[in-house]
Design a protein around this motif. Structure first.
Motif, PDB file in Angstrom:
ATOM      1  N   ARG A 145       7.117 -16.092  -7.146  1.00 16.78           N
ATOM      2  CA  ARG A 145       7.972 -15.176  -6.654  1.00 16.78           C
ATOM      3  C   ARG A 145       7.357 -13.755  -6.699  1.00 16.78           C
ATOM      4  O   ARG A 145       6.863 -13.321  -7.411  1.00 16.78           O
ATOM      5  CB  ARG A 145       9.283 -14.867  -7.627  1.00 16.78           C
ATOM      6  N   LYS A 146       7.264 -13.476  -5.283  1.00 18.11           N
ATOM      7  CA  LYS A 146       7.017 -12.047  -4.811  1.00 18.11           C
ATOM      8  C   LYS A 146       7.901 -11.033  -4.462  1.00 18.11           C
ATOM      9  O   LYS A 146       8.754 -11.439  -3.571  1.00 18.11           O
ATOM     10  CB  LYS A 146       5.673 -12.313  -3.887  1.00 18.11           C
ATOM     11  N   ILE A 147       7.566  -9.814  -5.110  1.00 21.89           N
ATOM     12  CA  ILE A 147       8.650  -8.738  -4.687  1.00 21.89           C
ATOM     13  C   ILE A 147       8.007  -7.460  -4.269  1.00 21.89           C
ATOM     14  O   ILE A 147       6.920  -7.125  -4.836  1.00 21.89           O
ATOM     15  CB  ILE A 147       9.351  -8.427  -6.093  1.00 21.89           C
ATOM     16  N   TYR A 148       8.460  -7.111  -2.973  1.00 22.00           N
ATOM     17  CA  TYR A 148       8.054  -5.731  -2.539  1.00 22.00           C
ATOM     18  C   TYR A 148       9.239  -4.885  -2.661  1.00 22.00           C
ATOM     19  O   TYR A 148      10.277  -4.962  -1.956  1.00 22.00           O
ATOM     20  CB  TYR A 148       7.384  -6.225  -1.237  1.00 22.00           C
ATOM     21  N   ILE A 149       8.744  -3.664  -3.115  1.00 21.42           N
ATOM     22  CA  ILE A 149       9.907  -2.545  -3.397  1.00 21.42           C
ATOM     23  C   ILE A 149       9.400  -1.288  -2.501  1.00 21.42           C
ATOM     24  O   ILE A 149       8.111  -0.760  -2.702  1.00 21.42           O
ATOM     25  CB  ILE A 149      10.200  -2.102  -4.615  1.00 21.42           C
TER      26      ILE A 149
ATOM     27  N   GLY B 291       8.461   1.745 -18.961  1.00 19.60           N
ATOM     28  CA  GLY B 291       7.817   1.081 -17.593  1.00 19.60           C
ATOM     29  C   GLY B 291       8.472   1.364 -16.547  1.00 19.60           C
ATOM     30  O   GLY B 291       9.574   1.802 -16.309  1.00 19.60           O
ATOM     31  N   MET B 292       8.130   0.303 -15.374  1.00 20.52           N
ATOM     32  CA  MET B 292       8.755   0.623 -14.239  1.00 20.52           C
ATOM     33  C   MET B 292       9.271  -0.832 -13.758  1.00 20.52           C
ATOM     34  O   MET B 292       9.700  -1.105 -12.494  1.00 20.52           O
ATOM     35  CB  MET B 292       7.792   1.231 -13.162  1.00 20.52           C
ATOM     36  N   CYS B 293       9.533  -1.796 -14.776  1.00 20.08           N
ATOM     37  CA  CYS B 293       9.850  -3.019 -14.267  1.00 20.08           C
ATOM     38  C   CYS B 293      11.184  -3.483 -15.167  1.00 20.08           C
ATOM     39  O   CYS B 293      12.079  -3.923 -14.474  1.00 20.08           O
ATOM     40  CB  CYS B 293       8.800  -4.198 -14.846  1.00 20.08           C
ATOM     41  N   GLU B 294      11.286  -3.106 -16.290  1.00 16.10           N
ATOM     42  CA  GLU B 294      12.469  -3.504 -17.141  1.00 16.10           C
ATOM     43  C   GLU B 294      13.625  -2.830 -16.449  1.00 16.10           C
ATOM     44  O   GLU B 294      13.893  -1.776 -16.304  1.00 16.10           O
ATOM     45  CB  GLU B 294      12.297  -2.947 -18.456  1.00 16.10           C
ATOM     46  N   GLY B 295      14.631  -3.621 -16.101  1.00 11.61           N
ATOM     47  CA  GLY B 295      16.143  -3.191 -15.617  1.00 11.61           C
ATOM     48  C   GLY B 295      16.305  -3.608 -14.378  1.00 11.61           C
ATOM     49  O   GLY B 295      17.253  -3.412 -13.729  1.00 11.61           O
ATOM     50  N   ILE B 296      15.206  -3.935 -13.587  1.00 13.05           N
ATOM     51  CA  ILE B 296      15.317  -4.344 -12.237  1.00 13.05           C
ATOM     52  C   ILE B 296      15.545  -5.923 -12.054  1.00 13.05           C
ATOM     53  O   ILE B 296      14.824  -6.443 -12.625  1.00 13.05           O
ATOM     54  CB  ILE B 296      14.022  -4.190 -11.230  1.00 13.05           C
ATOM     55  N   LEU B 297      16.577  -6.241 -11.634  1.00 17.82           N
ATOM     56  CA  LEU B 297      17.045  -7.598 -11.819  1.00 17.82           C
ATOM     57  C   LEU B 297      17.330  -8.113 -10.087  1.00 17.82           C
ATOM     58  O   LEU B 297      17.842  -7.583  -9.268  1.00 17.82           O
ATOM     59  CB  LEU B 297      18.468  -7.795 -12.405  1.00 17.82           C
TER      60      LEU B 297
ATOM     61  N   ILE C 262      12.498  -9.014 -13.581  1.00 16.49           N
ATOM     62  CA  ILE C 262      11.162  -9.381 -13.085  1.00 16.49           C
ATOM     63  C   ILE C 262       9.920  -8.519 -14.068  1.00 16.49           C
ATOM     64  O   ILE C 262      10.342  -7.777 -14.771  1.00 16.49           O
ATOM     65  CB  ILE C 262      10.911  -8.499 -11.617  1.00 16.49           C
ATOM     66  N   GLU C 263       8.808  -9.293 -13.854  1.00 17.71           N
ATOM     67  CA  GLU C 263       7.710  -8.494 -14.572  1.00 17.71           C
ATOM     68  C   GLU C 263       6.850  -7.630 -13.965  1.00 17.71           C
ATOM     69  O   GLU C 263       5.982  -7.076 -14.371  1.00 17.71           O
ATOM     70  CB  GLU C 263       6.675  -9.902 -15.234  1.00 17.71           C
ATOM     71  N   GLY C 264       6.827  -7.888 -12.650  1.00 18.82           N
ATOM     72  CA  GLY C 264       5.965  -7.228 -11.584  1.00 18.82           C
ATOM     73  C   GLY C 264       6.453  -7.183 -10.113  1.00 18.82           C
ATOM     74  O   GLY C 264       7.245  -8.007  -9.943  1.00 18.82           O
ATOM     75  N   TYR C 265       5.999  -6.448  -9.540  1.00 17.45           N
ATOM     76  CA  TYR C 265       6.110  -6.194  -7.822  1.00 17.45           C
ATOM     77  C   TYR C 265       5.088  -5.292  -7.153  1.00 17.45           C
ATOM     78  O   TYR C 265       4.168  -4.747  -7.892  1.00 17.45           O
ATOM     79  CB  TYR C 265       7.549  -5.414  -7.926  1.00 17.45           C
ATOM     80  N   TYR C 266       5.163  -5.392  -6.001  1.00 12.05           N
ATOM     81  CA  TYR C 266       4.283  -4.557  -5.378  1.00 12.05           C
ATOM     82  C   TYR C 266       5.121  -3.380  -4.474  1.00 12.05           C
ATOM     83  O   TYR C 266       6.045  -3.660  -4.069  1.00 12.05           O
ATOM     84  CB  TYR C 266       3.818  -5.313  -4.084  1.00 12.05           C
TER      85      TYR C 266
ATOM     86  N   VAL D 217       5.376  -9.750   5.779  1.00  5.50           N
ATOM     87  CA  VAL D 217       5.178  -9.332   4.374  1.00  5.50           C
ATOM     88  C   VAL D 217       4.627  -7.650   4.643  1.00  5.50           C
ATOM     89  O   VAL D 217       3.687  -7.698   5.448  1.00  5.50           O
ATOM     90  CB  VAL D 217       4.290 -10.173   3.631  1.00  5.50           C
ATOM     91  N   PRO D 218       5.085  -6.618   4.152  1.00  4.17           N
ATOM     92  CA  PRO D 218       4.487  -5.294   4.254  1.00  4.17           C
ATOM     93  C   PRO D 218       3.039  -5.430   3.609  1.00  4.17           C
ATOM     94  O   PRO D 218       2.733  -6.153   2.799  1.00  4.17           O
ATOM     95  CB  PRO D 218       5.611  -4.484   3.589  1.00  4.17           C
ATOM     96  N   GLU D 219       2.521  -4.262   4.082  1.00  2.76           N
ATOM     97  CA  GLU D 219       1.088  -3.817   3.330  1.00  2.76           C
ATOM     98  C   GLU D 219       1.313  -3.456   2.091  1.00  2.76           C
ATOM     99  O   GLU D 219       2.089  -2.721   1.700  1.00  2.76           O
ATOM    100  CB  GLU D 219       0.389  -3.015   4.449  1.00  2.76           C
ATOM    101  N   ILE D 220       0.619  -4.080   0.937  1.00  2.00           N
ATOM    102  CA  ILE D 220       0.572  -3.550  -0.392  1.00  2.00           C
ATOM    103  C   ILE D 220      -0.111  -2.256  -0.397  1.00  2.00           C
ATOM    104  O   ILE D 220      -1.253  -2.220  -0.059  1.00  2.00           O
ATOM    105  CB  ILE D 220      -0.145  -4.865  -1.180  1.00  2.00           C
ATOM    106  N   VAL D 221       0.549  -1.567  -1.145  1.00  2.00           N
ATOM    107  CA  VAL D 221      -0.153   0.022  -1.716  1.00  2.00           C
ATOM    108  C   VAL D 221      -0.611  -0.146  -3.163  1.00  2.00           C
ATOM    109  O   VAL D 221      -1.597   0.067  -3.497  1.00  2.00           O
ATOM    110  CB  VAL D 221       0.798   0.694  -1.060  1.00  2.00           C
ATOM    111  N   LYS D 222       0.252  -0.663  -3.912  1.00  2.00           N
ATOM    112  CA  LYS D 222       0.182  -0.826  -5.322  1.00  2.00           C
ATOM    113  C   LYS D 222       0.784  -1.982  -6.052  1.00  2.00           C
ATOM    114  O   LYS D 222       1.830  -2.186  -5.660  1.00  2.00           O
ATOM    115  CB  LYS D 222       0.419   0.725  -5.912  1.00  2.00           C
ATOM    116  N   ARG D 223       0.200  -2.270  -7.170  1.00  2.00           N
ATOM    117  CA  ARG D 223       0.812  -3.345  -7.892  1.00  2.00           C
ATOM    118  C   ARG D 223       1.332  -2.946  -9.148  1.00  2.00           C
ATOM    119  O   ARG D 223       0.557  -2.080 -10.026  1.00  2.00           O
ATOM    120  CB  ARG D 223      -0.055  -4.619  -8.016  1.00  2.00           C
ATOM    121  N   ILE D 224       2.548  -3.264  -9.562  1.00  2.00           N
ATOM    122  CA  ILE D 224       3.003  -2.677 -10.966  1.00  2.00           C
ATOM    123  C   ILE D 224       3.431  -4.072 -11.769  1.00  2.00           C
ATOM    124  O   ILE D 224       4.175  -5.016 -11.079  1.00  2.00           O
ATOM    125  CB  ILE D 224       4.523  -2.106 -10.570  1.00  2.00           C
TER     126      ILE D 224
END
Length: 223
Positions: free
Chosen positions: A17-21, A97-103, A113-117, A3-10
């Protein structure tokens, strides 16, 4: 899977379910807030996924515009990764926002999704893809300008040809108003000519009458 190092949470993170972008992926997706896509095109997300009994983990390394018809023009730049989702451009454009539209799912659809790192890759594959995309766009600009210049020259030549053709055509038929005016002028001219002829004839008759009177007067004066 590391798992990559987390910089920011959105947004809101789902515990199952954890998502890293990767940050470069988000930079690429931002352009589709404005840029249009055709009906057969999809913005596909590429990366890795891992499932176990407790949770699902998705790591998104890349995003690419793809023609979803069967005959793809070229192999994907991210062929070493798997399709892990896509971007719904309509939802993406109409949200701040930065979540709506990412499937998350596959290249044709998935679940929102509702959020990601957000994370940064040391050697980002997406950064290389953005560099190549930028180079292609720079190469297309001179070609677009040249094509536009050619179209302008063709339009100018066409306009010149129309002007030459127009100058060589016969005079257009006269308007009905002009015909009426011309007919009136001709009638006036005929009347004037007739009056002149009548006047000349009357003058000649008067001269003949005058000569006859003189001759009669001379005859009466003789013894």
């Amino acid at each position: 899977m590391k798992v990559p190092e987390i910089v920011k949470r959105i947004g809101k993170i789902d515990g199952k379910r954890k998502i890293y972008i990767e940050d470069y992926v988000l930079s690429y997706l931002e352009r589709f807030k404005i840029e249009e896509t055709e009906g057969n095109e999809r913005i596909v997300l590429y990366g890795k996924r891992e499932r176990n009994s407790c949770e699902e983990t998705y790591i998104i390394y890349g995003a690419e515009k793809r023609d979803m018809r069967g005959n793809a023009e070229k192999e994907s730049f991210f062929s070493e990764c798997e399709e892990v989702g896509c971007l719904n451009t309509d939802m993406w454009k109409h949200t701040e926002g930065m979540c709506e539209g990412i499937l998350i799912g596959d290249g044709n659809g998935g679940q929102p999704i509702e959020g990601y790192y957000i994370f940064y890759e040391k050697e980002p594959v997406m950064g290389k893809y953005l560099g190549l995309t930028y180079e292609e766009e720079v190469k297309r600009v001179p070609y677009a300008r040249q094509s536009g210049k050619k179209e302008e020259e063709e339009k100018a030549a066409s306009s010149q040809a129309e002007l030459v053709a127009l100058s060589q055509t016969e005079v257009l038929p006269e308007s009905p108003v002009y015909d009426i005016i011309r007919a009136v002028v001709i009638c006036i001219f005929i009347i004037i000519c007739a009056m002149a002829i009548t006047t000349v004839n009357n003058f000649e008759k008067m001269e003949e009458f005058k000569e006859a009177a003189v001759e009669m007067n001379e005859a009466l004066e003789e013894p």
